[in-house]
Motif scaffolding. Structure first.
Motif, PDB file in Angstrom:
ATOM      1  N   GLY A  20       0.807  -1.215   0.000  1.00  0.00           N
ATOM      2  CA  GLY A  20       0.000   0.000   0.000  1.00  0.00           C
ATOM      3  C   GLY A  20       0.836   1.258   0.000  1.00  0.00           C
ATOM      4  N   LYS A  21       1.977   1.248  -0.686  1.00  0.00           N
ATOM      5  CA  LYS A  21       2.882   2.384  -0.749  1.00  0.00           C
ATOM      6  C   LYS A  21       3.170   2.734  -2.209  1.00  0.00           C
ATOM      7  CE  LYS A  21       5.295   1.311   3.599  1.00  0.00           C
ATOM      8  NZ  LYS A  21       4.936   2.555   4.312  1.00  0.00           N
ATOM      9  N   ALA A  22       3.600   3.965  -2.429  1.00  0.00           N
ATOM     10  CA  ALA A  22       3.976   4.396  -3.775  1.00  0.00           C
ATOM     11  C   ALA A  22       5.266   3.705  -4.195  1.00  0.00           C
ATOM     12  CB  ALA A  22       4.151   5.909  -3.813  1.00  0.00           C
ATOM     13  N   GLN A  23       5.414   3.476  -5.506  1.00  0.00           N
ATOM     14  CA  GLN A  23       6.631   2.838  -6.013  1.00  0.00           C
ATOM     15  C   GLN A  23       7.862   3.642  -5.636  1.00  0.00           C
ATOM     16  OE1 GLN A  23       6.632   1.927 -10.216  1.00  0.00           O
ATOM     17  NE2 GLN A  23       8.869   1.901 -10.312  1.00  0.00           N
ATOM     18  N   SER A  24       7.759   4.961  -5.675  1.00  0.00           N
ATOM     19  CA  SER A  24       8.905   5.802  -5.339  1.00  0.00           C
ATOM     20  C   SER A  24       9.328   5.613  -3.893  1.00  0.00           C
ATOM     21  CB  SER A  24       8.565   7.277  -5.600  1.00  0.00           C
ATOM     22  OG  SER A  24       7.423   7.668  -4.832  1.00  0.00           O
ATOM     23  N   ALA A  25       8.360   5.397  -3.010  1.00  0.00           N
ATOM     24  CA  ALA A  25       8.677   5.188  -1.592  1.00  0.00           C
ATOM     25  C   ALA A  25       9.435   3.874  -1.413  1.00  0.00           C
ATOM     26  CB  ALA A  25       7.404   5.179  -0.755  1.00  0.00           C
ATOM     27  N   ILE A  26       9.037   2.848  -2.151  1.00  0.00           N
ATOM     28  CA  ILE A  26       9.713   1.549  -2.084  1.00  0.00           C
ATOM     29  C   ILE A  26      11.139   1.685  -2.605  1.00  0.00           C
ATOM     30  CG2 ILE A  26       9.714  -0.833  -2.897  1.00  0.00           C
ATOM     31  CD1 ILE A  26       7.446  -0.230  -0.964  1.00  0.00           C
ATOM     32  N   SER A  27      11.295   2.312  -3.755  1.00  0.00           N
ATOM     33  CA  SER A  27      12.615   2.478  -4.361  1.00  0.00           C
ATOM     34  C   SER A  27      13.543   3.276  -3.458  1.00  0.00           C
ATOM     35  CB  SER A  27      12.471   3.176  -5.719  1.00  0.00           C
ATOM     36  OG  SER A  27      13.728   3.365  -6.320  1.00  0.00           O
ATOM     37  N   THR A  28      13.023   4.355  -2.862  1.00  0.00           N
ATOM     38  CA  THR A  28      13.837   5.184  -1.964  1.00  0.00           C
ATOM     39  C   THR A  28      14.243   4.396  -0.730  1.00  0.00           C
ATOM     40  OG1 THR A  28      12.727   7.206  -2.719  1.00  0.00           O
ATOM     41  CG2 THR A  28      13.846   7.294  -0.585  1.00  0.00           C
ATOM     42  N   ALA A  29      13.320   3.610  -0.168  1.00  0.00           N
ATOM     43  CA  ALA A  29      13.622   2.827   1.042  1.00  0.00           C
ATOM     44  C   ALA A  29      14.723   1.808   0.762  1.00  0.00           C
ATOM     45  CB  ALA A  29      12.362   2.128   1.538  1.00  0.00           C
ATOM     46  N   ILE A  30      14.667   1.162  -0.395  1.00  0.00           N
ATOM     47  CA  ILE A  30      15.689   0.174  -0.745  1.00  0.00           C
ATOM     48  C   ILE A  30      17.041   0.860  -0.950  1.00  0.00           C
ATOM     49  CG2 ILE A  30      16.450  -1.470  -2.512  1.00  0.00           C
ATOM     50  CD1 ILE A  30      14.256  -2.563  -0.727  1.00  0.00           C
ATOM     51  N   SER A  31      17.040   1.999  -1.636  1.00  0.00           N
ATOM     52  CA  SER A  31      18.295   2.742  -1.874  1.00  0.00           C
ATOM     53  C   SER A  31      18.921   3.173  -0.563  1.00  0.00           C
ATOM     54  CB  SER A  31      18.022   3.957  -2.761  1.00  0.00           C
ATOM     55  OG  SER A  31      17.580   3.550  -4.049  1.00  0.00           O
ATOM     56  N   ASN A  32      18.115   3.716   0.351  1.00  0.00           N
ATOM     57  CA  ASN A  32      18.634   4.147   1.659  1.00  0.00           C
ATOM     58  C   ASN A  32      19.168   2.957   2.456  1.00  0.00           C
ATOM     59  OD1 ASN A  32      17.998   6.825   1.169  1.00  0.00           O
ATOM     60  ND2 ASN A  32      15.985   6.685   2.176  1.00  0.00           N
ATOM     61  N   MET A  33      18.495   1.814   2.336  1.00  0.00           N
ATOM     62  CA  MET A  33      18.934   0.603   3.034  1.00  0.00           C
ATOM     63  C   MET A  33      20.285   0.149   2.485  1.00  0.00           C
ATOM     64  SD  MET A  33      16.726  -2.893   3.551  1.00  0.00           S
ATOM     65  CE  MET A  33      17.341  -4.247   4.572  1.00  0.00           C
ATOM     66  N   GLU A  34      20.470   0.224   1.187  1.00  0.00           N
ATOM     67  CA  GLU A  34      21.743  -0.158   0.567  1.00  0.00           C
ATOM     68  C   GLU A  34      22.867   0.772   1.016  1.00  0.00           C
ATOM     69  OE1 GLU A  34      20.418  -2.234  -3.655  1.00  0.00           O
ATOM     70  OE2 GLU A  34      20.369  -0.031  -3.513  1.00  0.00           O
ATOM     71  N   ILE A  35      22.556   2.046   1.139  1.00  0.00           N
ATOM     72  CA  ILE A  35      23.558   3.012   1.607  1.00  0.00           C
ATOM     73  C   ILE A  35      23.935   2.705   3.053  1.00  0.00           C
ATOM     74  CG2 ILE A  35      23.945   5.438   2.187  1.00  0.00           C
ATOM     75  CD1 ILE A  35      22.143   6.147  -0.218  1.00  0.00           C
ATOM     76  N   ASP A  36      22.926   2.450   3.888  1.00  0.00           N
ATOM     77  CA  ASP A  36      23.184   2.164   5.307  1.00  0.00           C
ATOM     78  C   ASP A  36      23.990   0.879   5.482  1.00  0.00           C
ATOM     79  OD1 ASP A  36      21.816   4.432   6.097  1.00  0.00           O
ATOM     80  OD2 ASP A  36      19.917   3.381   6.438  1.00  0.00           O
ATOM     81  N   LEU A  37      23.711  -0.121   4.663  1.00  0.00           N
ATOM     82  CA  LEU A  37      24.401  -1.408   4.786  1.00  0.00           C
ATOM     83  C   LEU A  37      25.748  -1.423   4.073  1.00  0.00           C
ATOM     84  CD1 LEU A  37      21.401  -3.859   4.204  1.00  0.00           C
ATOM     85  CD2 LEU A  37      22.526  -3.361   6.381  1.00  0.00           C
ATOM     86  N   GLY A  38      25.897  -0.578   3.094  1.00  0.00           N
ATOM     87  CA  GLY A  38      27.138  -0.555   2.329  1.00  0.00           C
ATOM     88  C   GLY A  38      27.223  -1.666   1.307  1.00  0.00           C
ATOM     89  N   VAL A  39      26.096  -2.235   0.906  1.00  0.00           N
ATOM     90  CA  VAL A  39      26.068  -3.296  -0.094  1.00  0.00           C
ATOM     91  C   VAL A  39      24.908  -3.040  -1.058  1.00  0.00           C
ATOM     92  CG1 VAL A  39      27.067  -5.049   1.433  1.00  0.00           C
ATOM     93  CG2 VAL A  39      24.589  -4.786   1.317  1.00  0.00           C
TER      94      VAL A  39
END
Length: 302
Positions: A28-47
Motif C-alpha cells: 500500500g505504498k507508492a513505487q517511489s517510496a519503495i525504491s527510496t527505502a531500498i536505496s537508503n537501506m543499501e547506503i546504510d548497509l554498504g552493499v
C-alpha cells in the motif's frame, strides 16, 4: 547503522513480488517510496541488494544472503508479538502432556499439529509413561494433562473423560508353540508373557497378567521385537503392531475362548484443583472430540 522493521519488510516484499511497483501495491505504498527505502537501506548497509540492469530488479549475491537473515528477523518479530498477545490473554507459556503409548500416534500427531497452529508460542513437552505412571505425573503436578488406560481406582482429585477404546491383540512369533494351534485359556499360562512395565508396584501393573513366567519391558515396541525372537507372547495394540518392523514375523493366534480383540478404555485426566489455561482447555477439548476405537462386545476370557 540502523535498519528498521519497515525497511526489512520492504526489502522482503520487493524480493518476493519481483519489482518495486509490485511491492508498493502489496504494502500500500507508492513505487517511489519503495525504491527510496531500498536505496537508503543499501547506503546504510554498504552493499547493493538489487541489480537494476534488467527490466525488473534482481537480487545480488549479497541481497540473496541478507534476504534469509531479514526473513528470520521478521519471523522472530512476529513471534515476539504473538507471545506478548498470548501472555495478555493469560495463555500458558508451557504445557506438559503425559501419553500412554496405547494412544494412537497418528491421532496424537494430527491433534498436536492443530495445537501448534493454534498456540505457536506455547512450549510443549510430551512424555510417554505407562498406565498409573501417567496419573502419578498429573497428581504430582509434573504433567498438565494425561492420557492413560482406565484405572480401576483413580484419586478423587483427578478428573477424567473417556476418549474411546484401543484394541489389544495377542501376538507371538510364527514359530512359537502358541502359533500352531487354537489356544485354550490355560495354554497361555504355560508360556512366558511379555508385559509393559511401570515404575510402581500397583495392581494396575498386573491387570493383564495371565502367565506364571513374565518379562517386564518399558516399551511396547521392544516387546514386539522380543516376541519376534520367540521369547514370549504379548498383548499389544493393533496400531503399534501395524507400524512395527516386526509385524511380518508375528502372528495373531486363534483363541478358543474369544473371537475378538481385547479393548482397553483410554481416558483423558487432569487435576481438578489446578486451573487450566486457554491452551490446556483447548487441547483437552480436542482430545475429547476425537473419539478413538469402538467398544468390543466379546468377552475377554474367564
Amino acid at each position: 547503522m540502523d535498519i528498521s522493521f519497515e525497511q526489512l519488510t520492504i526489502f522482503v516484499a520487493t524480493a518476493e513480488t519481483g519489482s518495486f511497483s509490485a511491492a508498493g501495491r502489496h504494502l500500500g505504498k507508492a513505487q517511489s517510496a519503495i525504491s527510496t527505502a531500498i536505496s537508503n537501506m543499501e547506503i546504510d548497509l554498504g552493499v547493493t541488494l538489487f541489480s537494476r540492469a534488467g527490466r525488473t530488479p534482481s537480487l545480488t549475491e549479497a541481497g540473496t544472503r541478507l534476504l534469509a537473515e531479514a526473513r528470520v528477523v521478521l519471523d522472530r518479530h512476529a513471534h515476539f508479538i504473538g507471545v506478548a498477545r498470548s501472555l495478555e490473554k493469560h495463555v500458558e507459556t508451557r504445557l506438559v502432556l503425559a501419553v500412554d503409548e496405547l494412544y494412537p500416534e497418528p491421532v496424537l500427531a494430527r491433534l498436536l499439529h492443530s495445537f501448534a497452529e493454534a498456540f505457536p508460542s506455547v512450549e510443549l513437552e510430551i512424555l510417554f509413561p505407562f498406565m498409573e505412571d501417567v496419573s502419578r505425573l498429573v497428581l504430582d503436578g509434573q504433567a498438565d494433562l494425561g492420557i492413560m488406560w482406565r484405572q480401576e481406582t483413580l484419586p478423587a482429585v483427578l478428573g477424567f473423560h473417556t476418549l474411546g477404546w484401543v484394541p489389544l491383540q495377542l501376538v507371538c512369533a510364527r514359530d512359537h508353540p502358541l502359533a500352531e494351534q487354537v489356544i485354550e485359556w490355560e495354554e497361555l499360562k504355560r508360556h512366558r508373557q511379555l508385559m509393559v512395565a511401570t515404575r510402581s508396584e500397583s495392581e494396575e501393573k498386573r491387570r493383564l497378567r495371565i502367565a506364571a513366567d513374565v518379562w517386564w519391558v518399558e516399551s511396547q515396541w521392544v516387546i514386539l521385537q522380543l516376541a519376534r525372537q520367540g521369547i514370549g507372547w504379548a498383548f499389544v495394540s493393533d496400531h503399534i503392531i501395524a507400524a512395527s518392523s516386526a509385524a511380518s514375523d508375528l502372528v495373531i493366534p486363534r483363541l478358543a475362548f474369544d473371537t475378538a480383540d481385547w479393548p482397553v478404555a483410554m481416558e483423558l485426566i487432569w487435576h481438578k484443583q489446578r486451573p487450566q489455561g486457554p491452551a490446556s482447555q483447548w487441547l483437552a477439548q480436542r482430545f475429547i472430540s476425537e473419539k478413538i476405537g469402538v467398544m468390543s462386545t466379546a468377552g475377554c476370557g474367564p
